[in-house]
Design an enzyme around this catalytic site. Structure first.
Site, PDB file in Angstrom:
ATOM      1  N   ASP A   1       0.858  -1.193   0.000  1.00  0.00           N
ATOM      2  CA  ASP A   1       0.000   0.000   0.000  1.00  0.00           C
ATOM      3  C   ASP A   1       0.889   1.236   0.000  1.00  0.00           C
ATOM      4  O   ASP A   1       1.749   1.377   0.879  1.00  0.00           O
ATOM      5  CB  ASP A   1      -0.880  -0.067   1.267  1.00  0.00           C
ATOM      6  CG  ASP A   1      -1.719   1.167   1.466  1.00  0.00           C
ATOM      7  OD1 ASP A   1      -1.921   1.934   0.506  1.00  0.00           O
ATOM      8  OD2 ASP A   1      -2.211   1.342   2.614  1.00  0.00           O
TER       9      ASP A   1
ATOM     10  N   ASP B   1      -1.628  -1.365  -3.933  1.00  0.00           N
ATOM     11  CA  ASP B   1      -1.895  -0.655  -5.188  1.00  0.00           C
ATOM     12  C   ASP B   1      -0.774  -0.908  -6.198  1.00  0.00           C
ATOM     13  O   ASP B   1       0.249  -1.534  -5.872  1.00  0.00           O
ATOM     14  CB  ASP B   1      -2.075   0.847  -4.927  1.00  0.00           C
ATOM     15  CG  ASP B   1      -1.013   1.396  -3.980  1.00  0.00           C
ATOM     16  OD1 ASP B   1       0.173   1.186  -4.266  1.00  0.00           O
ATOM     17  OD2 ASP B   1      -1.380   2.007  -2.942  1.00  0.00           O
TER      18      ASP B   1
ATOM     19  N   ASP C   1      -9.304 -16.008 -16.284  1.00  0.00           N
ATOM     20  CA  ASP C   1     -10.146 -16.467 -15.172  1.00  0.00           C
ATOM     21  C   ASP C   1     -11.157 -17.503 -15.667  1.00  0.00           C
ATOM     22  O   ASP C   1     -11.794 -17.312 -16.712  1.00  0.00           O
ATOM     23  CB  ASP C   1     -10.878 -15.254 -14.575  1.00  0.00           C
ATOM     24  CG  ASP C   1     -11.615 -15.585 -13.295  1.00  0.00           C
ATOM     25  OD1 ASP C   1     -10.961 -15.981 -12.322  1.00  0.00           O
ATOM     26  OD2 ASP C   1     -12.856 -15.459 -13.279  1.00  0.00           O
TER      27      ASP C   1
ATOM     28  N   GLU D   1      -7.067 -20.486 -16.197  1.00  0.00           N
ATOM     29  CA  GLU D   1      -7.524 -21.174 -14.975  1.00  0.00           C
ATOM     30  C   GLU D   1      -8.521 -22.232 -15.420  1.00  0.00           C
ATOM     31  O   GLU D   1      -9.661 -21.913 -15.770  1.00  0.00           O
ATOM     32  CB  GLU D   1      -8.187 -20.182 -14.016  1.00  0.00           C
ATOM     33  CG  GLU D   1      -8.529 -20.840 -12.691  1.00  0.00           C
ATOM     34  CD  GLU D   1      -9.594 -20.119 -11.892  1.00  0.00           C
ATOM     35  OE1 GLU D   1      -9.737 -20.425 -10.699  1.00  0.00           O
ATOM     36  OE2 GLU D   1     -10.301 -19.274 -12.453  1.00  0.00           O
TER      37      GLU D   1
HETATM   38  C1  NOJ Z   1     -11.670 -17.800 -10.110  1.00  0.00           C
HETATM   39  C2  NOJ Z   1     -10.894 -16.821  -9.306  1.00  0.00           C
HETATM   40  O1  NOJ Z   1      -9.628 -17.350  -9.039  1.00  0.00           O
HETATM   41  C3  NOJ Z   1     -11.698 -16.539  -8.064  1.00  0.00           C
HETATM   42  O2  NOJ Z   1     -10.975 -15.776  -7.139  1.00  0.00           O
HETATM   43  C4  NOJ Z   1     -12.964 -15.842  -8.478  1.00  0.00           C
HETATM   44  O3  NOJ Z   1     -13.774 -15.642  -7.346  1.00  0.00           O
HETATM   45  C5  NOJ Z   1     -13.732 -16.675  -9.509  1.00  0.00           C
HETATM   46  N1  NOJ Z   1     -12.880 -17.179 -10.540  1.00  0.00           N
HETATM   47  C6  NOJ Z   1     -14.805 -15.859 -10.167  1.00  0.00           C
HETATM   48  O4  NOJ Z   1     -14.237 -14.925 -11.042  1.00  0.00           O
END
Ligand code: NOJ
Length: 536
Positions: free
Chosen positions: A15, A23, A195, A262
């Site tokens: 921070d 940040d 994501d 992911e």
């Molecule tokens: C996976 C992310 O790693 C997680 O932190 C998030 O809550 C969910 N996707 C939704 O975007």
């Protein structure tokens, strides 16, 4: 991408404004730590976009700006310039499955059924009895459908109702989203962490998921979610086209731009399909198997080899030991085994991703009900992720080097004053110095960076042993998961111990090689390696 990725949760790293929240200028301030003290190769920064923060930034209300809490676009540019000056690559989070319900696109979409952006999200009429159109569930609990009174339809949200799912079958939405990645590539971003990459396409007929215990479950999801086989609400085959197109965009830029997705799928063939048959999709789907495999030698070996077996020729594996969604290694494994985990992570074949603070052996912080932040915990008790998101600990002083003295951080600090960068740099055997030594050895060793992987045969059952080989160089890794000492019969009478997880042992040893309880060793150029199984 054969280097080491370091994940930064920006709220919790540094921070610079005494807001109690980290940040972007804070990350810039700490680049020397990352580049020199640690020696990692790339940072992945979790979302810093404008967001109402219902899911701490994974609910994006503008894909092409910076939340004022985190700074500005100019701060991002500065961060990229300073990172590149240190040869660090900058990977940013991209959240294609859902936006915030406050995103102007969704505001338009929900304004009327005739709005041109209506079809940018997934709307559906109710079932005849008025209930949701199918049985799909939100990861964060409850139905995945939210009723919109004003327009008389349900919209889909695979996570919170504040995170409506985008409709990737709509060509305008697709173009608009790909424009957002061009925006960041043009500003110098080296790539993206995508994501929930496998969620982007769903069954176009919106069929019910079968109820089945079994495949494609993620143990960390809540019990209700796990009663379904999620064949229709995620990992639809059409997702692959999205990543082919994304890869073509990345390839059209100079400098090896990169995407890691992911993708949590127990079915490893379906998981590996995201590399693409022609290696034309994601550079890597994140491999979370170390987070879920039982922590013992045989199970880990099987799990590593199952991944090795499905990574396509020319593809590159990767391993993750911690992240912002999972209890930290120290919480899951204890201190001694978190050290073994560090050695495993940094010596397997593939790209390691290291979560900020794990290099200090940070434990999860215990969060009281009044301090709780994570919406998942509030909806599905026990699933909370606050514990692993507490602020980075730079020194033992008030504010812990993270924020000003007396400033309340957004999550509590870990109380243990010995866990911090300054103190651990002065302790030769600290977790931080273990990570530094592992990173240094990895940089120095071609076999560890690029070599093949072979499991060692004839090691005791409590030991996971493997060799990394490149041309005529070999490194052996021996990890004792047991509470008892044991001997490993590497041929020859002299062993060049490069590093022990205890950091009190290195150099030439004669006689049989003995591993102490819960100890990992890296052995340089072992004379003869008995091996079973090959890859790479
Ligand atoms: C996976 C992310 O790693 C997680 O932190 C998030 O809550 C969910 N996707 C939704 O975007």
């Amino acid at each position: 991408m054969t280097g080491v990725i370091y994940q930064i949760y920006p709220r919790s790293f540094q921070d610079t404004t005494d807001s109690g929240i980290g940040d972007l200028p804070g990350i810039t301030r700490r680049l020397d730590y990352l580049a020199d003290t640690l020696g990692i190769d790339a940072i992945w920064i979790s979302p810093f976009y404008p967001s109402p923060m219902a899911d701490f930034g994974y609910d994006v209300s503008d894909y092409t700006d910076v939340h004022p809490l985190f700074g500005s676009l100019a701060d991002f540019d500065e961060l990229v310039a300073e990172a590149h000056a240190r040869e660090l690559r900058v990977i940013i989070d991209w959240v294609p499955n859902h936006s915030s319900d406050q995103h102007p696109w969704f505001q338009a979409a929900r304004s009327s059924r005739d709005d041109p952006k209506r079809d940018w999200y997934l709307w559906h009429d109710p079932a005849p009895d008025g209930s949701p159109p199918n049985n799909w569930l939100a990861v964060f609990g409850g139905s995945a459908w939210e009723w919109d009174e004003a327009t008389g339809q349900y919209y889909l949200h695979s996570f919170l109702k504040e995170q409506p799912d985008l409709n990737w079958r709509n060509p305008q939405l697709r173009t608009a989203m790909f424009d957002t990645i061009r925006f960041w590539l043009d500003r110098g971003a080296d790539g993206f962490r995508v994501d929930v990459a496998h969620f982007v396409m769903k069954d176009p007929e919106f069929r019910d998921n079968p109820t089945a215990p079994g495949s494609d479950l993620m143990p960390r999801y809540g019990p209700a979610y796990e009663t379904q086989d999620h064949v229709h609400d995620k990992a639809h085959p059409d997702s692959h086209d999205v990543y082919r197109e994304m890869r073509a965009i990345l390839n059209s830029y100079d400098g090896d731009r990169f995407a890691v997705g992911e993708i949590s799928l127990d079915d490893l063939d379906r998981w590996a399909a995201y590399y693409g048959d022609e290696l034309d999709q994601l550079h890597m789907p994140f491999n979370f198997t170390l987070l879920t495999t039982p922590w013992e030698a045989a199970a880990l070996r099987r799990s590593v080899e199952a991944v090795e077996a499905v990574v396509p020729d020319g593809g590159w594996p990767n391993f993750v030991l911690g992240n912002h969604d999972t209890p930290r290694p120290v919480r899951r494994l204890g201190q001694a085994h978190a050290r073994i985990g560090a050695m495993l992570l940094l010596t397997l074949r593939g790209t390691p991703t290291l979560y900020y603070g794990d290099e200090l052996g940070m434990d999860d912080v215990d969060v009281s009900p009044g301090e709780m932040q994570d919406p998942w915990e509030i909806r599905v008790p026990g699933k909370g992720r606050d514990g692993c998101r507490s602020p980075m600990l730079w020194n033992p002083e008030p504010g812990r080097g993270f924020t000003g003295p007396g400033v309340q951080p957004w999550l509590p600090f870990l109380e243990n004053l010995d866990v911090n960068v300054a103190t651990q740099l002065d302790e030769p055997m600290s977790m931080l110095n273990l990570y530094r030594a592992l990173l240094e050895i990895r940089r120095a060793s071609r076999p560890l960076r690029l070599g093949s992987y072979r499991a060692l045969a004839h090691v005791p059952g409590q030991v996971y042993g493997y060799a990394r080989e490149d041309q005529d160089e070999t490194v052996a890794i021996l990890l004792n998961f047991g509470d008892t000492p044991c001997e490993v019969s590497l041929a020859g009478h002299e062993h060049d111990v490069w590093l022990s997880t205890s950091m009190d042992r290195s150099g030439l040893e004669t006689g049989p090689l003995t591993l102490r309880p819960n100890e990992g060793l890296i052995v340089r150029d072992p004379p003869v390696i008995q091996a079973s199984g090959t890859s790479g």
